[in-house]
Scaffold this motif. Structure first.
Motif, PDB file in Angstrom:
ATOM      1  N   GLY A 156       0.836  -1.189   0.000  1.00  7.06           N
ATOM      2  CA  GLY A 156       0.000   0.000   0.000  1.00  7.06           C
ATOM      3  C   GLY A 156       0.872   1.240   0.000  1.00  7.06           C
ATOM      4  N   LEU A 157       0.657   2.109  -0.956  1.00  9.06           N
ATOM      5  CA  LEU A 157       1.366   3.384  -1.015  1.00  9.06           C
ATOM      6  C   LEU A 157       0.450   4.419  -1.631  1.00  9.06           C
ATOM      7  CD1 LEU A 157       3.861   3.435  -4.008  1.00  9.06           C
ATOM      8  CD2 LEU A 157       2.464   1.435  -3.534  1.00  9.06           C
ATOM      9  N   LYS A 158       0.920   5.665  -1.703  1.00  7.18           N
ATOM     10  CA  LYS A 158       0.047   6.733  -2.182  1.00  7.18           C
ATOM     11  C   LYS A 158       0.755   7.627  -3.193  1.00  7.18           C
ATOM     12  CE  LYS A 158      -2.841   7.281   1.974  1.00  7.18           C
ATOM     13  NZ  LYS A 158      -3.153   8.187   3.106  1.00  7.18           N
ATOM     14  N   ALA A 159      -0.059   8.192  -4.084  1.00 10.94           N
ATOM     15  CA  ALA A 159       0.377   9.282  -4.959  1.00 10.94           C
ATOM     16  C   ALA A 159      -0.274  10.560  -4.456  1.00 10.94           C
ATOM     17  CB  ALA A 159      -0.026   9.009  -6.405  1.00 10.94           C
ATOM     18  N   PHE A 160       0.497  11.646  -4.433  1.00 12.95           N
ATOM     19  CA  PHE A 160       0.030  12.924  -3.907  1.00 12.95           C
ATOM     20  C   PHE A 160       0.131  14.002  -4.978  1.00 12.95           C
ATOM     21  CE2 PHE A 160       1.885  10.381  -0.572  1.00 12.95           C
ATOM     22  CZ  PHE A 160       0.948  10.439   0.444  1.00 12.95           C
ATOM     23  N   ARG A 161      -0.850  14.897  -4.995  1.00  9.98           N
ATOM     24  CA  ARG A 161      -0.772  16.060  -5.866  1.00  9.98           C
ATOM     25  C   ARG A 161      -0.252  17.221  -5.034  1.00  9.98           C
ATOM     26  NH1 ARG A 161      -2.856  16.945 -10.846  1.00  9.98           N
ATOM     27  NH2 ARG A 161      -4.249  15.132 -10.713  1.00  9.98           N
ATOM     28  N   THR A 162       0.919  17.723  -5.393  1.00  9.50           N
ATOM     29  CA  THR A 162       1.546  18.770  -4.604  1.00  9.50           C
ATOM     30  C   THR A 162       0.899  20.120  -4.876  1.00  9.50           C
ATOM     31  OG1 THR A 162       3.219  19.425  -6.233  1.00  9.50           O
ATOM     32  CG2 THR A 162       3.716  17.502  -4.840  1.00  9.50           C
ATOM     33  N   ARG A 170       0.357   7.810 -14.194  1.00 13.88           N
ATOM     34  CA  ARG A 170       0.300   8.777 -15.292  1.00 13.88           C
ATOM     35  C   ARG A 170      -0.933   8.549 -16.169  1.00 13.88           C
ATOM     36  NH1 ARG A 170       6.140   8.175 -15.372  1.00 13.88           N
ATOM     37  NH2 ARG A 170       5.976   6.549 -16.968  1.00 13.88           N
ATOM     38  N   VAL A 171      -1.273   7.292 -16.414  1.00 16.29           N
ATOM     39  CA  VAL A 171      -2.455   6.985 -17.232  1.00 16.29           C
ATOM     40  C   VAL A 171      -3.723   7.493 -16.565  1.00 16.29           C
ATOM     41  CG1 VAL A 171      -3.888   5.099 -18.118  1.00 16.29           C
ATOM     42  CG2 VAL A 171      -1.408   5.024 -18.430  1.00 16.29           C
ATOM     43  N   ASP A 172      -3.811   7.340 -15.246  1.00 13.56           N
ATOM     44  CA  ASP A 172      -5.012   7.759 -14.498  1.00 13.56           C
ATOM     45  C   ASP A 172      -4.736   9.002 -13.652  1.00 13.56           C
ATOM     46  OD1 ASP A 172      -6.941   6.018 -15.428  1.00 13.56           O
ATOM     47  OD2 ASP A 172      -6.552   4.483 -13.919  1.00 13.56           O
ATOM     48  N   ALA A 173      -3.921   9.912 -14.166  1.00 14.49           N
ATOM     49  CA  ALA A 173      -3.503  11.094 -13.397  1.00 14.49           C
ATOM     50  C   ALA A 173      -4.676  11.955 -12.945  1.00 14.49           C
ATOM     51  CB  ALA A 173      -2.526  11.932 -14.221  1.00 14.49           C
ATOM     52  N   GLU A 174      -5.744  11.986 -13.727  1.00 16.86           N
ATOM     53  CA  GLU A 174      -6.887  12.819 -13.363  1.00 16.86           C
ATOM     54  C   GLU A 174      -7.625  12.289 -12.135  1.00 16.86           C
ATOM     55  OE1 GLU A 174      -7.782  15.835 -14.550  1.00 16.86           O
ATOM     56  OE2 GLU A 174      -5.804  15.634 -15.469  1.00 16.86           O
ATOM     57  N   TRP A 175      -7.283  11.099 -11.718  1.00 15.45           N
ATOM     58  CA  TRP A 175      -7.909  10.528 -10.521  1.00 15.45           C
ATOM     59  C   TRP A 175      -7.174  10.931  -9.239  1.00 15.45           C
ATOM     60  CZ3 TRP A 175     -12.298   7.469  -9.930  1.00 15.45           C
ATOM     61  CH2 TRP A 175     -12.941   7.069 -11.111  1.00 15.45           C
ATOM     62  N   VAL A 176      -6.048  11.614  -9.357  1.00 14.94           N
ATOM     63  CA  VAL A 176      -5.331  12.064  -8.151  1.00 14.94           C
ATOM     64  C   VAL A 176      -6.025  13.321  -7.647  1.00 14.94           C
ATOM     65  CG1 VAL A 176      -3.123  12.740  -7.163  1.00 14.94           C
ATOM     66  CG2 VAL A 176      -3.180  11.142  -9.100  1.00 14.94           C
ATOM     67  N   PRO A 177      -6.699  13.257  -6.500  1.00 10.09           N
ATOM     68  CA  PRO A 177      -7.507  14.401  -6.050  1.00 10.09           C
ATOM     69  C   PRO A 177      -6.669  15.605  -5.644  1.00 10.09           C
ATOM     70  CG  PRO A 177      -7.496  12.656  -4.396  1.00 10.09           C
ATOM     71  CD  PRO A 177      -6.792  12.112  -5.585  1.00 10.09           C
ATOM     72  N   ARG A 178      -7.293  16.769  -5.745  1.00 10.42           N
ATOM     73  CA  ARG A 178      -6.633  18.018  -5.368  1.00 10.42           C
ATOM     74  C   ARG A 178      -7.018  18.493  -3.970  1.00 10.42           C
ATOM     75  NH1 ARG A 178      -6.986  18.162 -10.891  1.00 10.42           N
ATOM     76  NH2 ARG A 178      -5.179  19.088 -11.977  1.00 10.42           N
ATOM     77  N   LYS A 179      -8.031  17.912  -3.388  1.00 10.14           N
ATOM     78  CA  LYS A 179      -8.491  18.345  -2.071  1.00 10.14           C
ATOM     79  C   LYS A 179      -7.411  18.091  -1.020  1.00 10.14           C
ATOM     80  CE  LYS A 179     -12.056  17.524   1.437  1.00 10.14           C
ATOM     81  NZ  LYS A 179     -13.197  16.675   1.846  1.00 10.14           N
ATOM     82  N   LYS A 180      -7.229  19.056  -0.139  1.00 11.00           N
ATOM     83  CA  LYS A 180      -6.249  18.933   0.928  1.00 11.00           C
ATOM     84  C   LYS A 180      -6.521  17.680   1.758  1.00 11.00           C
ATOM     85  CE  LYS A 180      -4.327  21.401   4.922  1.00 11.00           C
ATOM     86  NZ  LYS A 180      -4.414  22.610   5.780  1.00 11.00           N
ATOM     87  N   GLY A 181      -5.486  16.903   1.994  1.00  7.52           N
ATOM     88  CA  GLY A 181      -5.614  15.699   2.798  1.00  7.52           C
ATOM     89  C   GLY A 181      -6.002  14.460   2.012  1.00  7.52           C
ATOM     90  N   SER A 182      -6.347  14.628   0.734  1.00  5.21           N
ATOM     91  CA  SER A 182      -6.711  13.492  -0.098  1.00  5.21           C
ATOM     92  C   SER A 182      -5.502  13.004  -0.890  1.00  5.21           C
ATOM     93  CB  SER A 182      -7.847  13.878  -1.058  1.00  5.21           C
ATOM     94  OG  SER A 182      -9.009  14.248  -0.349  1.00  5.21           O
TER      95      SER A 182
END
Length: 356
Positions: free
Chosen positions: A73-79, A122-134
């Motif tokens: 389990g790991l995460k991708a974050f939108r900075t 990268r393929v599903d980049a639009e699924w990385v949320p922008r909301k703080k804490g997500s």
């Protein structure tokens, strides 16, 4: 090495959830997933990204009967600069191989695993949320797929990666949680699979987790399986206690998970000059520190929740309220630092994040 990753784009993408709302944890899944197969004599082959969907296996697939299943389990974050980063994925790839080795499953090239994760994100980049804490939670897993009965290692496996946009792991968010100290059931034993991230370890916790919920507790704190005395880990977290200025955490005895967030926390504490010790800790040690007023803070760490302050421990029917049920200064500093690095608010001087 395993061939170029083939990408089959989903032509029927699903409607995305409202990212500004509470996403929960593991409720929604992205449009694509990664798959790769293993066959004895052929090795790992056919890496591909395909539309997310059901996986078909024979009813006699060995994972269903003998439990050869490991995961990460790991995460991708939108900075804040709108970049997408992963937090220490190399550590996840290494641990996936250690877990696979314990369950007699084939190893994978760790750089390839990280690259596959990057490509899928990268393929599903639009699924990385922008909301703080997500964030975008990433679940790589390996399962035994050979059709056949008989207790032995499978000759065929599938490696799969799925992803899910998530909010806070606990409904409470960064609020102190109540934990039940479990004195009857056992999660793992030295020499067993406790240090591997395998599905069976989590199945063994569900009965006690249900009992914890009946006592209004969010998690279970496990004691060692033999003496029912020494603290091991919580259901989805490693645990730390700040006692009289020193932070202590159970040492890696072979029956608990070598947490990546745990490792990061220990690194930070040492850099900050805060005494931190990995050693055996008995529940009696914690009770004594509570009674004499030296138990200052307690918290859990893990990929899903990052850092979770422990507000109380329920032991033998009596709650021990820690720090008056408030978030401690150290917990707050650790949480702010780890998440600050993950979201790009703090410079990553450790090289823990990589771009997708």
């Amino acid at each position: 090495m395993y061939g170029q990753i083939r990408i089959e784009h989903n032509l029927s993408c699903k409607a995305k959830p409202r990212f500004e709302e509470d996403l929960g944890f593991g409720r929604h899944f992205t449009d694509h997933m990664f798959m790769m197969d293993f066959e004895e004599g052929k090795g790992w082959h056919d890496p591909r990204i395909i539309p997310y969907g059901p996986i078909s296996h024979d009813p006699s697939a060995m994972v269903f009967h003998y439990g050869q299943a490991v995961f990460e389990g790991l995460k991708a974050f939108r900075t804040e600069k709108d970049e997408i980063v992963l937090f220490r994925p190399d550590q996840n790839a290494q641990r996936l191989n250690r877990s696979s080795d314990r369950l007699q499953m084939p190893q994978m090239d760790e750089n390839f695993v990280v690259g596959a994760i990057q490509t899928l994100v990268r393929v599903d980049a639009e699924w990385v949320p922008r909301k703080k804490g997500s964030s975008l939670y990433i679940r790589p897993f390996v399962i035994a797929t050979e059709a056949g009965l008989g207790v032995r290692a499978s000759s065929r496996y599938s490696f799969v990666i799925i992803m899910s946009p998530v909010g806070s792991y606990y409904e409470e968010g960064l609020q102190p949680i109540n934990i039940l100290v479990e004195s009857h059931y056992a999660r793992a034993v030295q020499g067993g699979t406790g240090s591997a991230k395998t599905a069976g370890n989590y199945a063994a916790t569900l009965k006690a987790q249900a009992l914890a919920k009946e006592h209004n507790c969010a998690q279970v704190l496990w004691l060692d399986a033999i003496e029912k005395t020494y603290i091991e880990e919580a259901g989805s977290m490693n645990v730390f206690f700040k006692i009289n200025g020193e932070v202590v955490t159970p040492n890696l005895s072979g029956s608990i998970l070598d947490g990546i967030t745990r490792k990061s926390i220990i690194h930070l504490l040492k850099e900050w000059g805060i005494p931190v010790t990995e050693r055996k800790i008995s529940i009696d040690d914690i009770v004594l520190a509570y009674e004499n007023g030296t138990l200052e803070e307690a918290f859990g760490t893990g990929t899903a929740a990052v850092v979770s302050p422990i507000g109380s421990l329920l032991w033998n029917g009596t709650p021990m309220v820690i720090n008056q049920g408030n978030i401690g200064d150290l917990v707050r500093r650790l949480y702010d630092t780890i998440t600050g690095i993950q979201y790009g608010r703090i410079e990553d001087s450790y090289g823990w994040t990589i771009s997708c």
